[in-house]
Structures are given as structure tokens and as C-alpha cells.
Write an enzyme that holds these catalytic residues in place. Structure first.
Site, PDB file in Angstrom:
ATOM      1  N   LYS A   1       0.845  -1.202   0.000  1.00  0.00           N
ATOM      2  CA  LYS A   1       0.000   0.000   0.000  1.00  0.00           C
ATOM      3  C   LYS A   1       0.878   1.250   0.000  1.00  0.00           C
ATOM      4  O   LYS A   1       0.606   2.223  -0.697  1.00  0.00           O
ATOM      5  CB  LYS A   1      -0.959  -0.022   1.204  1.00  0.00           C
ATOM      6  CG  LYS A   1      -2.099  -1.017   1.027  1.00  0.00           C
ATOM      7  CD  LYS A   1      -2.882  -1.295   2.299  1.00  0.00           C
ATOM      8  CE  LYS A   1      -3.820  -2.487   2.053  1.00  0.00           C
ATOM      9  NZ  LYS A   1      -4.550  -2.898   3.264  1.00  0.00           N
TER      10      LYS A   1
ATOM     11  N   GLN B   1      -5.189  -1.688   9.383  1.00  0.00           N
ATOM     12  CA  GLN B   1      -4.961  -3.001   8.784  1.00  0.00           C
ATOM     13  C   GLN B   1      -5.580  -4.096   9.657  1.00  0.00           C
ATOM     14  O   GLN B   1      -5.378  -4.118  10.869  1.00  0.00           O
ATOM     15  CB  GLN B   1      -3.449  -3.212   8.598  1.00  0.00           C
ATOM     16  CG  GLN B   1      -3.075  -4.471   7.838  1.00  0.00           C
ATOM     17  CD  GLN B   1      -3.544  -4.479   6.393  1.00  0.00           C
ATOM     18  OE1 GLN B   1      -3.647  -3.437   5.744  1.00  0.00           O
ATOM     19  NE2 GLN B   1      -3.853  -5.651   5.884  1.00  0.00           N
TER      20      GLN B   1
ATOM     21  N   ASP C   1     -11.342   2.206   3.317  1.00  0.00           N
ATOM     22  CA  ASP C   1     -11.629   0.776   3.123  1.00  0.00           C
ATOM     23  C   ASP C   1     -13.105   0.552   2.779  1.00  0.00           C
ATOM     24  O   ASP C   1     -13.470  -0.523   2.307  1.00  0.00           O
ATOM     25  CB  ASP C   1     -11.316  -0.006   4.413  1.00  0.00           C
ATOM     26  CG  ASP C   1      -9.943  -0.651   4.389  1.00  0.00           C
ATOM     27  OD1 ASP C   1      -9.543  -1.137   3.323  1.00  0.00           O
ATOM     28  OD2 ASP C   1      -9.283  -0.682   5.439  1.00  0.00           O
TER      29      ASP C   1
HETATM   30  N1  GUN Z   1      -6.555  -7.112   5.705  1.00  0.00           N
HETATM   31  C1  GUN Z   1      -6.686  -7.879   4.600  1.00  0.00           C
HETATM   32  N2  GUN Z   1      -7.285  -7.178   3.615  1.00  0.00           N
HETATM   33  C2  GUN Z   1      -7.538  -5.952   4.112  1.00  0.00           C
HETATM   34  C3  GUN Z   1      -8.129  -4.775   3.563  1.00  0.00           C
HETATM   35  O1  GUN Z   1      -8.575  -4.718   2.424  1.00  0.00           O
HETATM   36  N3  GUN Z   1      -8.190  -3.699   4.399  1.00  0.00           N
HETATM   37  C4  GUN Z   1      -7.737  -3.730   5.671  1.00  0.00           C
HETATM   38  N4  GUN Z   1      -7.860  -2.632   6.418  1.00  0.00           N
HETATM   39  N5  GUN Z   1      -7.195  -4.806   6.204  1.00  0.00           N
HETATM   40  C5  GUN Z   1      -7.089  -5.901   5.432  1.00  0.00           C
END
Ligand code: GUN
Length: 280
Positions: A50, A94, A117
Site C-alpha cells: 500500500k 490493517q 476501506d
Molecule cells: N486485511 C486484509 N485485507 C484488508 C483490507 O482490504 N483492508 C484492511 N484494512 N485490512 C485488510
């Protein structure tokens, strides 16, 4: 005709579109705060990717890497500070969080305007009423792939296998918003083979390697595979790759839906920035 949906290529095209839009912003660029608690190996890789995508597109990142034993109230305090920080446009916590922290409570405390998200119940409610600006990333990536491959969704029988809050449910709502006739199947569904054979579009998001088999589908179906499983050390999806013979289009794993998720997150960062600066 090539039946394989090239998610990497579409993701790169969208990234270039976003990059140009960010380059055109005069003054302060969008900023994403990334919060991770503990050092789960998979989460660390996601966070690194990211950050890399943000850097490429010109989005500033602020990383908060908190220890595993961080108390829930400490995390909520940080989120509150980020919610009130005018220089932060997006907040990403996350997942998964350590088990002593209430994940739902944390997500509920992120400002819906900064919820890149798209997990906040406000944004899920907005999606249900077809008025969301920030939509969950993997589902919107699937829809984007269908649209960019000119798949006609309107009036089609769309079957979603899986009902998770972060993929199955939002994608069912998105397909309904696109005027599909939507069925959501799950572990308690009866006669799944009957439903799969009726479907024009099938999206599978259950995390079971090679679950969907050729005998379950009809000729010409469009298949979207959200699965990411490891079988005998090899990555594979929820759709058996031999389904390609009957499908008109199919996403590969890897290189299908996967690359779209981070790209849609980047798009949400830009959308959040615009919302907060009255540019939408
Ligand atoms: N953990 C696995 N996939 C994701 C996601 O798309 N967003 C977040 N915040 N955590 C994750």
C-alpha cells in the site's frame, strides 16, 4: 478471443489515471494514515504494498506501527486524533487486529469521510441505498473489471458465493445497483449446483481452493475469482482453472482481482481528499 481478464493491466491503467489526477492537484497532496497493530507477516506485506502504491501515485503516507499489546483505548485515541487531523484524508486500520481489540468498535470509530476501506456501517448503508462515495475496494475492483471488459450486467443473473461483510455482501449490493438479478449463496445454501448453472456472472469469495468446477457452470458464463489460496505451495483461486473452457471470461489467480484491490484503495484516497476539500 482471449478469455482471460488481465487485472494487472486494468489496475495499471487506472493507476495512471489516478496519478495524473493527483499530479494536477496544486498544493497539498492527499494523505493516507496506515495503522497496523502487531507484526503479522501477511499484514506487513499488504502495508508495504500500500505504501509503495501511494508513493508511486504521489499520495503521502503516515504509518503508525503499534505494538501487539496496544490497548484498545490507545488505538481509539489515535483514530480520534487522525479523524480530527485536517492533513489526513484517509485512515486505514490493517486487519486483522489482535484478539483483545474489538475490530467492529474500531471500524465504527473511523470517520466515514476518511473510511478509505469502505468498511464503516455508514458507507455500507450508503452502498445499500446506491449513494456511496467510498466503497469497499475488492468488490469495487470486481465491478470495475466487469465494466472495463464491457460485460453487460443489467438484467443478468449474478451469483455471489460468499457473504462476508467485506466482500460477499458489498458486492451483492453493487451488482444489484448495476441492475443485475442477484443471488447470494453461502455455506447453508441448498442446491448450489442449480444456482451456479443459472448464473450469467459468478463471483466466488469463500477461500476454498478450486471450489467451482466446470460441471457446475453454463457455457458463456463470466467468472470472477476473489479467492487467494495456497495449495501445495502454489497460489490458486476459488475457481478451478479448467472452468476456462466453458467461461466467456475469467479472472486468473494471481493477476485478476488481486491487483485491483490496492488500486481501488488509491482511488478512495483521492475521493476522500476531494470530499474533504469540497471538490466532488
Ligand atoms: N486485511 C486484509 N485485507 C484488508 C483490507 O482490504 N483492508 C484492511 N484494512 N485490512 C485488510
Amino acid at each position: 478471443m482471449n478469455k482471460i481478464i488481465n487485472g494487472t493491466q486494468i489496475a495499471n491503467t487506472i493507476k495512471e489515471e489516478i496519478k495524473q489526477e493527483i499530479e494536477a492537484i496544486e498544493g497539498k497532496k492527499p494523505c493516507l494514515a496506515v495503522v497496523m497493530v502487531g507484526n503479522d507477516e501477511a499484514s506487513s506485506i499488504y502495508v508495504k504494498n500500500k505504501n509503495k502504491a501511494c508513493e508511486y501515485l504521489g499520495i503521502k503516507t503516515d504509518n503508525y506501527l503499534l505494538p501487539q499489546d496496544t490497548k484498545e483505548e490507545e488505538l481509539l485515541k489515535l483514530i480520534d486524533e487522525l479523524n480530527n487531523d485536517k492533513d489526513v484524508n484517509g485512515i486505514l486500520v490493517q486487519l486483522p487486529l489482535p484478539s483483545h481489540i474489538d475490530e467492529k468498535k474500531v471500524l465504527l470509530n473511523i470517520s466515514p469521510l476518511k473510511d478509505v476501506d469502505g468498511f464503516h456501517p455508514y458507507n455500507l448503508g450508503m452502498l445499500a441505498t446506491n449513494s456511496a462515495s467510498l466503497k469497499s475496494c475488492t468488490p469495487s475492483g470486481c465491478i470495475e473489471l466487469l465494466k472495463r471488459y464491457n460485460v453487460d450486467i443489467k438484467g443478468k443473473n449474478a451469483l455471489v458465493i460468499g457473504r462476508s461483510n467485506i466482500v460477499g455482501k458489498p458486492i451483492s449490493m453493487m451488482l444489484l445497483n448495476e441492475d443485475a438479478t442477484v443471488t447470494t449463496a453461502h455455506t447453508k445454501t441448498q442446491n448450489l449446483d442449480y444456482l451456479t448453472k443459472q448464473a450469467d456472472i459468478i463471483i466466488v469469495a469463500i477461500g476454498v481452493a478450486n471450489f467451482l468446477k466446470p460441471h457446475m457452470i453454463k457455457e458463456g458464463v463470466v467468472l470472477i475469482d476473489v479467492g487467494m489460496n495456497r495449495l501445495d505451495g502454489k497460489l490458486c483461486g476459488d475457481i478451478d482453472s479448467s472452468c476456462i473452457d466453458k467461461a466467456s471470461l475469467i479472472t486468473p489467480v494471481p493477476g485478476g482481482v488481486g491487483p485491483m484491490t490496492i488500486t481501488m484503495l488509491m482511488k478512495n484516497c483521492l475521493t476522500a481528499y476531494r470530499m474533504q476539500n469540497n471538490l466532488l
